[in-house]
Design an enzyme around this catalytic site. Structure first.
Site, PDB file in Angstrom:
ATOM      1  NE  ARG A   1      -7.257   4.154   5.606  1.00  0.00           N
ATOM      2  CZ  ARG A   1      -6.555   5.110   6.192  1.00  0.00           C
ATOM      3  NH1 ARG A   1      -6.875   5.500   7.401  1.00  0.00           N
ATOM      4  NH2 ARG A   1      -5.547   5.683   5.586  1.00  0.00           N
TER       5      ARG A   1
ATOM      6  CE  LYS B   1      -1.736   1.573   4.093  1.00  0.00           C
ATOM      7  NZ  LYS B   1      -1.469   2.980   4.415  1.00  0.00           N
ATOM      8  CG  ASN B   2       2.150   2.949   3.512  1.00  0.00           C
ATOM      9  OD1 ASN B   2       1.037   3.362   3.195  1.00  0.00           O
ATOM     10  ND2 ASN B   2       2.486   2.708   4.773  1.00  0.00           N
TER      11      ASN B   2
ATOM     12  CB  CYS C   1      -4.596   5.739  11.016  1.00  0.00           C
ATOM     13  SG  CYS C   1      -5.218   4.383  10.010  1.00  0.00           S
TER      14      CYS C   1
ATOM     15  NE  ARG D   1       0.139  10.094  10.592  1.00  0.00           N
ATOM     16  CZ  ARG D   1      -0.260   9.159   9.743  1.00  0.00           C
ATOM     17  NH1 ARG D   1      -1.506   8.796   9.691  1.00  0.00           N
ATOM     18  NH2 ARG D   1       0.605   8.600   8.913  1.00  0.00           N
TER      19      ARG D   1
ATOM     20  CG  ASP E   1       3.041   1.135   9.661  1.00  0.00           C
ATOM     21  OD1 ASP E   1       2.621   2.007  10.439  1.00  0.00           O
ATOM     22  OD2 ASP E   1       3.337   1.378   8.472  1.00  0.00           O
TER      23      ASP E   1
ATOM     24  NE  ARG F   1       0.733  12.442   7.238  1.00  0.00           N
ATOM     25  CZ  ARG F   1       1.001  13.575   7.852  1.00  0.00           C
ATOM     26  NH1 ARG F   1       0.045  14.288   8.393  1.00  0.00           N
ATOM     27  NH2 ARG F   1       2.239  13.990   7.965  1.00  0.00           N
TER      28      ARG F   1
HETATM   29  N1  EPU Z   1       6.734  14.607  11.244  1.00  0.00           N
HETATM   30  C1  EPU Z   1       6.822  15.928  11.610  1.00  0.00           C
HETATM   31  N2  EPU Z   1       6.518  16.876  10.680  1.00  0.00           N
HETATM   32  C2  EPU Z   1       6.130  16.575   9.412  1.00  0.00           C
HETATM   33  C3  EPU Z   1       6.033  15.204   9.053  1.00  0.00           C
HETATM   34  C4  EPU Z   1       6.349  14.241   9.985  1.00  0.00           C
HETATM   35  O1  EPU Z   1       7.173  16.252  12.733  1.00  0.00           O
HETATM   36  O2  EPU Z   1       5.851  17.497   8.615  1.00  0.00           O
HETATM   37  C5  EPU Z   1       7.058  13.565  12.237  1.00  0.00           C
HETATM   38  C6  EPU Z   1       5.844  12.716  12.638  1.00  0.00           C
HETATM   39  O3  EPU Z   1       5.060  13.348  13.619  1.00  0.00           O
HETATM   40  C7  EPU Z   1       6.496  11.432  13.138  1.00  0.00           C
HETATM   41  C8  EPU Z   1       7.755  11.344  12.284  1.00  0.00           C
HETATM   42  O4  EPU Z   1       7.924  12.612  11.666  1.00  0.00           O
HETATM   43  O5  EPU Z   1       6.868  11.567  14.474  1.00  0.00           O
HETATM   44  C9  EPU Z   1       7.700  10.294  11.225  1.00  0.00           C
HETATM   45  O6  EPU Z   1       6.441  10.264  10.569  1.00  0.00           O
HETATM   46  P1  EPU Z   1       6.367  10.100   8.992  1.00  0.00           P
HETATM   47  O7  EPU Z   1       6.202  11.439   8.383  1.00  0.00           O
HETATM   48  O8  EPU Z   1       7.482   9.234   8.528  1.00  0.00           O
HETATM   49  O9  EPU Z   1       5.010   9.310   8.827  1.00  0.00           O
HETATM   50  P2  EPU Z   1       4.122   9.386   7.556  1.00  0.00           P
HETATM   51  O10 EPU Z   1       4.995   9.638   6.384  1.00  0.00           O
HETATM   52  O11 EPU Z   1       2.969  10.278   7.786  1.00  0.00           O
HETATM   53  C10 EPU Z   1       4.276   6.885   6.795  1.00  0.00           C
HETATM   54  C11 EPU Z   1       3.279   5.795   6.550  1.00  0.00           C
HETATM   55  C12 EPU Z   1       2.744   5.295   7.890  1.00  0.00           C
HETATM   56  C13 EPU Z   1       3.914   4.818   8.731  1.00  0.00           C
HETATM   57  C14 EPU Z   1       4.942   5.938   8.892  1.00  0.00           C
HETATM   58  C15 EPU Z   1       6.199   5.519   9.621  1.00  0.00           C
HETATM   59  C16 EPU Z   1       2.289   6.394   4.451  1.00  0.00           C
HETATM   60  C17 EPU Z   1       1.089   6.888   3.722  1.00  0.00           C
HETATM   61  N3  EPU Z   1       2.180   6.307   5.766  1.00  0.00           N
HETATM   62  O12 EPU Z   1       3.561   7.927   7.467  1.00  0.00           O
HETATM   63  O13 EPU Z   1       1.892   4.201   7.604  1.00  0.00           O
HETATM   64  O14 EPU Z   1       3.442   4.426   9.992  1.00  0.00           O
HETATM   65  O15 EPU Z   1       5.349   6.415   7.587  1.00  0.00           O
HETATM   66  O16 EPU Z   1       6.827   4.480   8.950  1.00  0.00           O
HETATM   67  O17 EPU Z   1       3.291   6.057   3.843  1.00  0.00           O
HETATM   68  C18 EPU Z   1      -0.025   2.839   7.819  1.00  0.00           C
HETATM   69  O18 EPU Z   1       0.262   2.350   6.720  1.00  0.00           O
HETATM   70  O19 EPU Z   1      -0.893   2.355   8.586  1.00  0.00           O
HETATM   71  C19 EPU Z   1       0.698   4.027   8.282  1.00  0.00           C
HETATM   72  C20 EPU Z   1       0.268   4.801   9.259  1.00  0.00           C
END
Ligand code: EPU
Length: 432
Positions: free
Chosen positions: A412, A26-27, A121, A126, A319, A97
């Site tokens: 999802r 998915k991701n 989620c 976030r 995850d 997201r």
């Molecule tokens: N963060 C910030 N500022 C930002 C962006 C992120 O402070 O502008 C922080 C977040 O709060 C967190 C850290 O950076 O503490 C890392 O979060 P990240 O941005 O890597 O998460 P994400 O990109 O929103 C993706 C996956 C998630 C997975 C995380 C961590 C997607 C669509 N989502 O989220 O997947 O848990 O990376 O590996 O790729 C899921 O599939 O269920 C899911 C939640």
């Protein structure tokens, strides 16, 4: 309409057996779909599971004039030639997201983009500060009005290459700025990038279609901007979903005698494999498969409890934290779980305790799991997609019937999970 899953538990017996195939990730897929905006021609994708997030992103692209067609099973074509709008639909963006990654390609192609606060989620705050600050470095300005962000390139239509250092390695921010850099003017250097395998998977596809990207899969990525990409009929094949593979592996360790997980990449979940082996789970690792062999001889309480903390790749994936907590409720001893990435991701333990677990939430990031405990069937509702899988595993382990409400969240990311689990012996039904 909200579907439910009804599970008849195995009371701790390990009877699951057979083979279960891992679907496309998915991701990785959602980001490649978003990258279609960078192309002069259409892109073709295969190994795409029938999951709700793919449907939502298809709808979101559709609302902007991108033509998304589902061909045969698992095959999609996406054509952004007639893309008309630079605004992300509010309702859909607030549900996923991953919608945020579209901002990179749209801004770099059209010089403007508007979007609401992205949803998804409920696993923590976030924030999106990395996105806004990065776009500003590339020459755009941000305005927030009527609950939407409006980002616009200040002069001319093109983003300009910049050096961006992320304060934390963020998966979606890294992907967004890789894509923004592809059509920007000059060189973009991204530092302290996330190195999750899905990022390299996206970059490799873009490179095969003409993008100039170096270093994806490492913490520094360089992109030299150029013109629109051309796929020229190249087909993207989605990599195996490492989170689905890991969830099946944990389920197998606890509930299966002989189970083979196929079409996966064990290298992407090495940390989980090492932890399970250390706990005493008998595993046979192949190139694209993992076998749990003759596991019924071992009682779950013979497994050793093992503390772990979630970390960016190649550390323990956040995850897989919820399914791993279920593993630890069955192993003997006390384990400290430290969720370092998202402060809301241990909330599910309250419901797991109602099913019989003994987990003490020390603070939003840390939990102490005391095992072994046995589970009783209960009615629960998952707070997020990955905890949903943890509830399914708990339901299979439990004595009696469990009901999991609002399975949309599970749909999802997991394609018709009940049909796939029924084939390995899980007594699970979907009730509409
Ligand atoms: N963060 C910030 N500022 C930002 C962006 C992120 O402070 O502008 C922080 C977040 O709060 C967190 C850290 O950076 O503490 C890392 O979060 P990240 O941005 O890597 O998460 P994400 O990109 O929103 C993706 C996956 C998630 C997975 C995380 C961590 C997607 C669509 N989502 O989220 O997947 O848990 O990376 O590996 O790729 C899921 O599939 O269920 C899911 C939640």
């Amino acid at each position: 309409m909200k579907d439910k899953f009804v599970i008849q538990g195995l009371s701790g017996r390990k009877t699951l057996s057979g083979k279960i195939k891992v679907n496309g990730a998915k991701n990785a897929i959602l980001k490649v779909m978003a990258s279609s905006v960078l192309f002069e021609d259409g892109i073709e994708m295969k190994n795409i599971p029938d999951i709700e997030d793919v449907k939502r992103l298809s709808e979101l692209l559709g609302k902007m004039g991108v033509v998304v067609s589902k061909k045969n099973k698992g095959i999609y074509s996406i054509d952004a030639k007639k893309i008309k709008y630079c605004e992300l639909d509010r309702e859909i963006s607030e549900r996923i997201r991953a919608s945020i990654v579209l901002t990179g390609p749209i801004l770099s192609r059209f010089g403007e983009v508007s979007f609401p606060v992205p949803g998804g989620c409920v696993i923590g705050a976030r924030p999106i500060d990395f996105f806004v600050e990065g776009f500003e470095k590339m020459g755009a300005e941000m305005e927030f009005k009527n609950d939407r962000y409006y980002i616009k390139v200040k002069t001319g239509k093109k983003l300009k290459g910049a050096e961006i250092f992320f304060r934390a390695p963020s998966v979606t921010a890294t992907e967004t700025f890789v894509m923004a850099g592809v059509l920007a003017k000059g060189k973009t250097v991204l530092k302290n990038c996330a190195i999750e395998p899905e990022i390299k998977n996206l970059a490799d596809f873009l490179i095969s279609c003409g993008a100039k990207i170096k270093g994806a899969g490492t913490s520094t990525i360089e992109i030299i901007g150029g013109g629109l990409l051309k796929s020229k009929g190249k087909i993207y094949k989605a990599m195996p979903d490492r989170i689905e593979a890991g969830s099946f592996l944990i389920m197998g360790a606890l509930c299966a005698d002989n189970l083979e997980i196929t079409d996966c990449n064990p290298n992407d979940i090495e940390i989980l494999i090492e932890i399970l082996k250390d706990a005493g789970v008998p595993l046979e690792i192949g190139k694209t498969s993992i076998k749990i062999k003759g596991n019924a001889k071992l009682k779950n309480k013979d497994f050793k409890s093992i503390g772990f903390k979630t970390k960016e790749f190649p550390g323990f994936p956040t995850d897989l934290q919820a399914p791993m907590v279920i593993f630890l409720t069955q192993a003997t001893g006390e384990s400290l779980v430290f969720e370092t990435i998202f402060e809301g991701r241990l909330n599910f333990v309250e419901d797991i305790n109602r099913m019989g677990a003994n987990i003490i939430l020390l603070d939003p990031h840390r939990a102490l799991v005391k095992g072994p405990t046995s589970f009783r069937g209960r009615e629960v509702e998952s707070p997020d997609l990955r905890a949903g899988l943890a509830f399914i595993i708990a339901g299979i382990l439990a004595k009696g019937e469990s009901i999991i409400d609002n399975v949309y969240l599970i749909d999802r990311g997991y394609e018709r999970i009940e049909e796939r689990l029924q084939k390995i012996g899980v007594k699970i039904e979907r009730i509409s």
